[in-house]
Design an enzyme around this catalytic site. Sequence first.
Site, PDB file in Angstrom:
ATOM      1  N   ILE A 142      26.104 -30.516 -18.577  1.00 25.31           N
ATOM      2  CA  ILE A 142      24.702 -30.206 -18.280  1.00 25.31           C
ATOM      3  C   ILE A 142      24.543 -28.702 -18.093  1.00 25.31           C
ATOM      4  O   ILE A 142      25.418 -28.018 -17.560  1.00 25.31           O
ATOM      5  CB  ILE A 142      24.219 -30.975 -17.023  1.00 25.31           C
ATOM      6  CG1 ILE A 142      22.699 -30.906 -16.902  1.00 25.31           C
ATOM      7  CG2 ILE A 142      24.898 -30.471 -15.743  1.00 25.31           C
ATOM      8  CD1 ILE A 142      22.119 -31.924 -15.924  1.00 25.31           C
ATOM      9  N   CYS A 143      23.431 -28.177 -18.595  1.00 32.54           N
ATOM     10  CA  CYS A 143      23.111 -26.754 -18.422  1.00 32.54           C
ATOM     11  C   CYS A 143      21.655 -26.657 -17.982  1.00 32.54           C
ATOM     12  O   CYS A 143      21.184 -27.499 -17.224  1.00 32.54           O
ATOM     13  CB  CYS A 143      23.386 -25.970 -19.700  1.00 32.54           C
ATOM     14  SG  CYS A 143      22.360 -26.447 -21.115  1.00 32.54           S
ATOM     15  N   GLY A 144      20.940 -25.643 -18.456  1.00 32.90           N
ATOM     16  CA  GLY A 144      19.544 -25.523 -18.080  1.00 32.90           C
ATOM     17  C   GLY A 144      18.622 -26.388 -18.902  1.00 32.90           C
ATOM     18  O   GLY A 144      17.687 -26.999 -18.382  1.00 32.90           O
ATOM     19  N   GLY A 158      20.029 -27.819 -22.341  1.00 33.72           N
ATOM     20  CA  GLY A 158      20.807 -28.513 -23.358  1.00 33.72           C
ATOM     21  C   GLY A 158      21.432 -27.588 -24.378  1.00 33.72           C
ATOM     22  O   GLY A 158      22.348 -27.986 -25.098  1.00 33.72           O
ATOM     23  N   MET A 171      19.245 -29.402 -16.459  1.00 32.79           N
ATOM     24  CA  MET A 171      18.770 -29.423 -15.078  1.00 32.79           C
ATOM     25  C   MET A 171      17.258 -29.235 -14.996  1.00 32.79           C
ATOM     26  O   MET A 171      16.645 -29.629 -13.998  1.00 32.79           O
ATOM     27  CB  MET A 171      19.485 -28.361 -14.255  1.00 32.79           C
ATOM     28  CG  MET A 171      20.924 -28.714 -13.897  1.00 32.79           C
ATOM     29  SD  MET A 171      21.101 -30.263 -12.944  1.00 32.79           S
ATOM     30  CE  MET A 171      20.212 -29.869 -11.434  1.00 32.79           C
TER      31      MET A 171
END
Length: 472
Positions: free
Chosen positions: A428-430, A432, A457
Amino acid sequence: MLLYQRFVPGLAIASYVVGDERSGQAVVVDPTRDVDDYIRYAKDNDLHIRHVLETHVHADYVCGSSELKARLGKDVEIHCSGAGDDEWTPPYADHVVSDGDEVAVGSVRLKAMHTPGHTPEHTSWALYDDSRSRDTPWLIFTGDFLFVGDVGRPDLLGKEAQQQLAHQLYQSVFERLSGWPDITEIFPGHGAGSLCGKAISSRRSSTVGYERRFNASLKEKPEAGWVADLLGDMPLTPPYFRRMKQVNSKGPKAIGNLQSGEQRWNAKSVHERVCDNCLIVDVRSKEAFSAAHIPGSINIPFGPTLPTWAGWVLPYDRPTLLVLDEPGRLQEVNTHLLRVGFDDVRGYLEGGIDAWETSGFELTTLKTQSVHELQKSISHSQDAITVLDVRTEKEWNSGHIDRALHIHGGTLQDRYSEISRDKPVAVICGSGYRGSIAASFLQREGYERVSNVMGGMSAWKAAELPTEKNNS
């Protein structure tokens, strides 16, 4: 006087052309390696580029000074600072300048002002238009010394040099800057998004007076406290910065009019590894990559941040083959990579992933999942899945999933052994984008149960799912 600011999104580079209309001569300040735009601007405005000025040895992109000279001929003179030691004086400089030296084109003068701290040799260039005032600089090209809302970071040359550079930067800010008039405009070398500072504004110019009043780094305080505040929450330094310093201090090779990577490779040639040791870089969207891609390929989706992430995750000692969704993007992708020193792009897959598919060669997929699917998996048994958060420290502290593993995506190649291979990994990042880069890397390293959390996120918080925060 003519002034042209050229801004490169993603790397957030600002470079400049200054022209004197009467003499028809021009100066370029801190050019990037793709120099066609400066040449085009000069031609469109009946200017002849006679001088190229550098503020310092850059760490985040390959400098284009020698490229401009190679394209335009011996009449172009390159001016570089000699205020550092020999290590930071490029061998391609025609003139090694000292504090106070001047370069003139017609009624326009540019005066070198040594402003060390970001680097030992850093020099700002004050511009005087003698037709208006010989004594007051109209504007100053501040390079990576003074940004809009910030100052340059002093930690890029390592821990040993950091203390001395921080001291020099403090002196530059509170001694050298003190003599600059409030009305003088500043034009820095970067805007928001650059990793050469931590709080750079999206505005691309300002005035000395405005920065004195509202730039937190220009508020005077005891040196130890000022340095501590400056270095607090500083973003990680990409590993390619050190390489860019070496390339620029020695002098990059000229690339000329021809762009690399124009050779077309059919699917059979790629499959048979005719390009020995080539790394396949897939620049299609994260959605397209997830649906089908060549096993072992790395996904860095096309966009402004492509060169930054290429510098973070791609090795410089391997040639590259590209997978594109549109052949028309080839030149722009090549330019992105050339800006950060990836010169060995061997070509691209002709016909794209469709040609690979119709040739009957193996394809693989990258699983994706929504934040709601991830929440269900965690609720069922959090120990049965690794949630890998690849965002920055600042993003992590602002809110993350309980018991997630935090590894900055740019450091994954050094730390992936910390991730268990015995259970699924949800990256998971900001949003994708970085998740797809990280997940493709893990796949390439043999992780078989990897997924990218779409929306990242941002979607997790929008869905009001539970988060933990760090107060540090």
